[in-house]
Design a protein around this motif. Structure first.
Motif, PDB file in Angstrom:
ATOM      1  N   SER A   7       0.826  -1.211   0.000  1.00 37.68           N
ATOM      2  CA  SER A   7       0.000   0.000   0.000  1.00 37.68           C
ATOM      3  C   SER A   7       0.859   1.259   0.000  1.00 37.68           C
ATOM      4  N   ALA A   8       1.887   1.268   0.835  1.00 42.50           N
ATOM      5  CA  ALA A   8       2.772   2.443   0.899  1.00 42.50           C
ATOM      6  C   ALA A   8       3.493   2.649  -0.430  1.00 42.50           C
ATOM      7  N   GLY A   9       4.026   1.587  -0.994  1.00 47.44           N
ATOM      8  CA  GLY A   9       4.781   1.707  -2.238  1.00 47.44           C
ATOM      9  C   GLY A   9       3.929   2.127  -3.421  1.00 47.44           C
ATOM     10  N   VAL A  10       2.792   1.478  -3.579  1.00 49.59           N
ATOM     11  CA  VAL A  10       1.919   1.779  -4.720  1.00 49.59           C
ATOM     12  C   VAL A  10       1.403   3.212  -4.640  1.00 49.59           C
ATOM     13  N   VAL A  11       0.945   3.613  -3.461  1.00 51.84           N
ATOM     14  CA  VAL A  11       0.391   4.958  -3.328  1.00 51.84           C
ATOM     15  C   VAL A  11       1.490   6.019  -3.417  1.00 51.84           C
ATOM     16  N   ALA A  12       2.671   5.734  -2.908  1.00 47.91           N
ATOM     17  CA  ALA A  12       3.770   6.700  -3.011  1.00 47.91           C
ATOM     18  C   ALA A  12       4.104   6.977  -4.472  1.00 47.91           C
ATOM     19  N   VAL A  13       4.202   5.932  -5.262  1.00 47.16           N
ATOM     20  CA  VAL A  13       4.528   6.128  -6.681  1.00 47.16           C
ATOM     21  C   VAL A  13       3.382   6.852  -7.390  1.00 47.16           C
ATOM     22  N   ALA A  14       2.142   6.488  -7.068  1.00 52.87           N
ATOM     23  CA  ALA A  14       0.987   7.115  -7.705  1.00 52.87           C
ATOM     24  C   ALA A  14       0.836   8.580  -7.297  1.00 52.87           C
TER      25      ALA A  14
END
Length: 192
Positions: A7-14
């Motif tokens: 969740s942290a990785g996907v949302v950070a990139v988005a």
């Protein structure tokens, strides 16, 4: 713990180059106060994404796991396409009402601008996928903070120096991989 880190990785990139990051840059340039802006982002994101994660987990409980897998997989693929579209800051989004300080201006504007945003939609899908409201909310909030901290510290300089096209492509690829894996798992589980 996968739900937290994914969740942290996907949302950070988005979030990179997203309208809420552009709002953060505008607020940082206007107020030049790090702590109240970050606190406003933290509380607005916890509230917004907490509600989104709850909705995602609730929807997952209402529909069957097979249909849910296809909906979530399709949602991730739609998010991949959406990430390729550049965001522009909403006109007037960073404006605050007279007398509002940086904290309240950030809290209200960030919460409102995040409604219907791709990171909020991603939070719904991630909570439906992982069935963990707390870790998904913490993960997506962490991702938002990781990306917006430099925006608050560096202001306009960061917006002009980052390769936004490459970052949007990386976000799209992340969502496409999640969507593909989810759909592949759904197809693998189908009776054949």
């Amino acid at each position: 713990m996968d739900s937290l880190f994914v969740s942290a990785g996907v949302v950070a990139v988005a979030e990179i180059g997203d309208k809420t990051q552009l709002l953060t840059l505008a607020l940082a340039a206007r107020y030049r106060r790090v702590a109240p802006i970050l606190l406003g982002i933290l509380l607005a994101t916890l509230a917004n994404h907490g509600l989104a994660a709850w909705l995602g987990a609730a929807v997952a409980g209402w529909i069957g796991p097979d249909l849910l897998r296809w909906i979530v997989g399709g949602s991730f693929l739609a998010m991949a396409a959406w990430c390729l579209v550049p965001d522009a800051a909403d006109e007037g989004a960073a404006e605050s009402r007279p007398g509002w300080g940086p904290f309240l201006a950030t809290l209200v504007s960030f919460f409102l601008v995040e409604i219907g945003d791709k990171t909020q939609i991603a939070t719904i899908a991630l909570a439906a996928r992982f069935h963990d409201v707390i870790l998904v909310t913490c993960g997506t909030t962490l991702g938002i903070l990781l990306v917006n901290l430099p925006a608050v510290l560096l202001g306009d300089v960061a917006a002009q120096k980052l390769p936004m096209r490459l970052i949007r492509a990386a976000a799209a690829a992340s969502f496409a991989v999640l969507g593909g894996l989810t759909l592949w798992q759904g197809a693998a589980l189908m009776p054949g």
